[in-house]
Design a protein around this motif. Structure first.
Motif, short mmCIF file in Angstrom:
data_model
loop_
_atom_site.label_atom_id
_atom_site.label_comp_id
_atom_site.label_asym_id
_atom_site.label_seq_id
_atom_site.Cartn_x
_atom_site.Cartn_y
_atom_site.Cartn_z
N THR A 1 -3.19 6.91 -7.80
CA THR A 1 -3.42 5.46 -7.73
C THR A 1 -4.79 5.13 -7.15
N TRP B 1 6.45 1.93 -0.91
CA TRP B 1 5.02 2.10 -1.15
C TRP B 1 4.37 0.73 -1.33
N PHE B 2 3.13 0.62 -0.86
CA PHE B 2 2.42 -0.65 -0.93
C PHE B 2 1.06 -0.42 -1.58
N ALA B 3 0.73 -1.26 -2.58
CA ALA B 3 -0.54 -1.13 -3.31
C ALA B 3 -1.60 -2.02 -2.67
N ASN C 1 7.55 -2.89 3.58
CA ASN C 1 6.88 -3.54 2.46
C ASN C 1 6.85 -5.06 2.64
N VAL D 1 5.25 -1.88 -4.27
CA VAL D 1 5.57 -1.26 -5.54
C VAL D 1 7.06 -1.42 -5.77
N GLU E 1 2.15 4.74 1.72
CA GLU E 1 3.57 4.79 2.05
C GLU E 1 3.84 3.90 3.25
N GLN F 1 -5.61 1.87 -3.48
CA GLN F 1 -4.59 2.87 -3.78
C GLN F 1 -3.27 2.44 -3.16
N THR F 2 -2.25 3.27 -3.30
CA THR F 2 -0.97 2.97 -2.65
C THR F 2 -0.87 3.72 -1.33
#
Length: 394
Positions: free
Chosen positions: A228, A245-247, A300, A317, A240, A237-238
């Motif tokens: 990513t 997961w967070f973009a 998240n 995500v 954790e 990028q993503t």
């Protein structure tokens, strides 16, 4: 997006759909959503291959795969390789505006139903062929999404840097060809009609490389596979989090400054390794090592709230189940939840184009195999021919 189809953009356009699997049905589904009358021609006793690709929806006998791509179409069982079938199809084509097919190149011509054949009795028809490849060494290769993705370079740039190439989760080769087919058909229709349009999966995906191709030509090197991570932006990028997961998509130095304030790390602004985007890309590993523990400490939902409060580009995500429970999806009207198939609710994403002066179609069910054979063919063939065709499919 209302259910009334009286002002749908393609209202009154008749489309003959000689497609199966994904690319072709996706194209004709879009045309149907835009208001066209789509008549799907299917092999007697078998139909579209995806009819047997489970799971089924409730007790309908219709697969979720087929139902997602063939809503609102009329199904006619017709053996195009037979004399009666080809003749009946020719009668339908004589009054059609568009024909879309995705057989192997040359198959329709072998049955006497190629572009040149059909144009002898309907000069104005838009004849669209969806193929795997244009003319060249690959012309006769089996046209599957996986093959097109492998050859086009898209798989080579998808996946982790130290892992194998990956196929994207969406069949982008099929979807790409289907969307280009709609562009070609509508352009031809409103440019006067009477054109032959060919849309390839492979070359379509190559065109989607866009700046990936530009970077390759500029550097003389393959575009990198980085998961990513973005090759020229950071942090992009993503990460954790405590529960997923967070973009993160920080694409400018100004946004970087706001980001550091939002995450309560003003010290990062003083770190010369991270002053500019180029600095952050050069020192990506060090930057990621600073941010990873931070993101793992919160959920998240908490991060999304922080990013929204500060107007920052970033989002959790979501999996496909979470997506369809999303409040925005529900409020935007993109999800049609009026359809019931086989006793089960079967919501589906509508065509996302919002017209100021028209509507797209919704609430339409997919057809059972051959459901409309007699009603459609009775308009164009005599009773004896219809009886033979019906007998042949039973």
């Amino acid at each position: 997006m209302a259910t009334d189809t009286s002002t749908a953009p393609l209202e009154g356009v008749r489309v003959l759909d000689c497609t199966q699997m994904l690319a072709g049905p996706f194209a004709t589904q879009l045309l149907a959503d835009l208001g066209a009358d789509v008549v799907k021609i299917e092999r007697p006793g078998h139909g579209d291959i995806t009819r047997s690709t489970g799971p089924d929806v409730g007790d309908s006998g219709l697969s979720a795969y087929f139902s997602s791509l063939n809503r609102g179409k009329r199904s006619v069982e017709l053996d195009l390789s037979s004399e009666d079938g080809a003749a009946a199809f020719a009668c339908l084509a004589a009054d059609a505006d568009v024909l879309v097919e995705n057989y192997r190149p040359g198959t329709m011509a072998k049955w006497g139903l190629g572009d040149d054949d059909v144009r002898t009795f309907n000069e104005e028809i838009v004849y669209c062929s969806i193929s795997g490849f244009l003319e060249g060494p690959y012309r006769d290769l089996p046209a599957f999404d996986m093959v097109a993705q492998a050859l086009s370079g898209s798989m080579s740039i998808t996946g982790q840097e130290d892992g194998p190439p990956m196929r994207p989760g969406i069949a982008i080769g099929d979807i790409c060809a289907g969307m280009y087919a709609v562009v070609g058909v509508v352009t031809s229709l409103y440019g006067g009609g009477g054109e032959y349009v060919e849309v390839p999966m492979f070359e379509g995906l190559v065109s989607w490389l866009t700046e990936r191709a530009g970077r390759t030509f500029a550097t003389g090197k393959p575009y990198p596979r980085l998961g990513t991570t973005h090759p020229t932006l950071a942090p992009y990028q993503t990460f954790e989090t405590a529960d997923g997961w967070f973009a993160v998509a920080i694409a400018s130095d100004g946004t970087w400054q706001s980001f550091c304030t939002a995450i309560d790390r003003p010290d990062l602004l003083e770190d010369q390794r991270f002053t500019t985007n180029n600095d952050r890309v050069e020192h990506r590993e060090e930057l990621v090592s600073e941010l990873e523990p931070l993101f793992r400490d919160r959920t998240n939902a908490a991060w999304f709230e922080t990013f929204r409060q500060h107007g920052l580009p970033g989002a959790p995500v979501k999996n496909t189940h979470e997506l369809f429970e999303d409040e925005h999806i529900r409020e935007s009207g993109i999800l049609d939840d009026e359809l019931t198939i086989g006793g089960e609710e079967f919501p589906y994403p509508r065509c996302p184009i919002d017209f100021a002066g028209g509507t797209t179609r919704s609430g339409h069910t997919p057809p059972q195999l051959g459901e409309h054979t007699e009603s459609v063919l009775s308009e164009v063939v005599d009773d004896a021919t219809l009886a033979r065709i019906v007998d042949d499919r039973e």
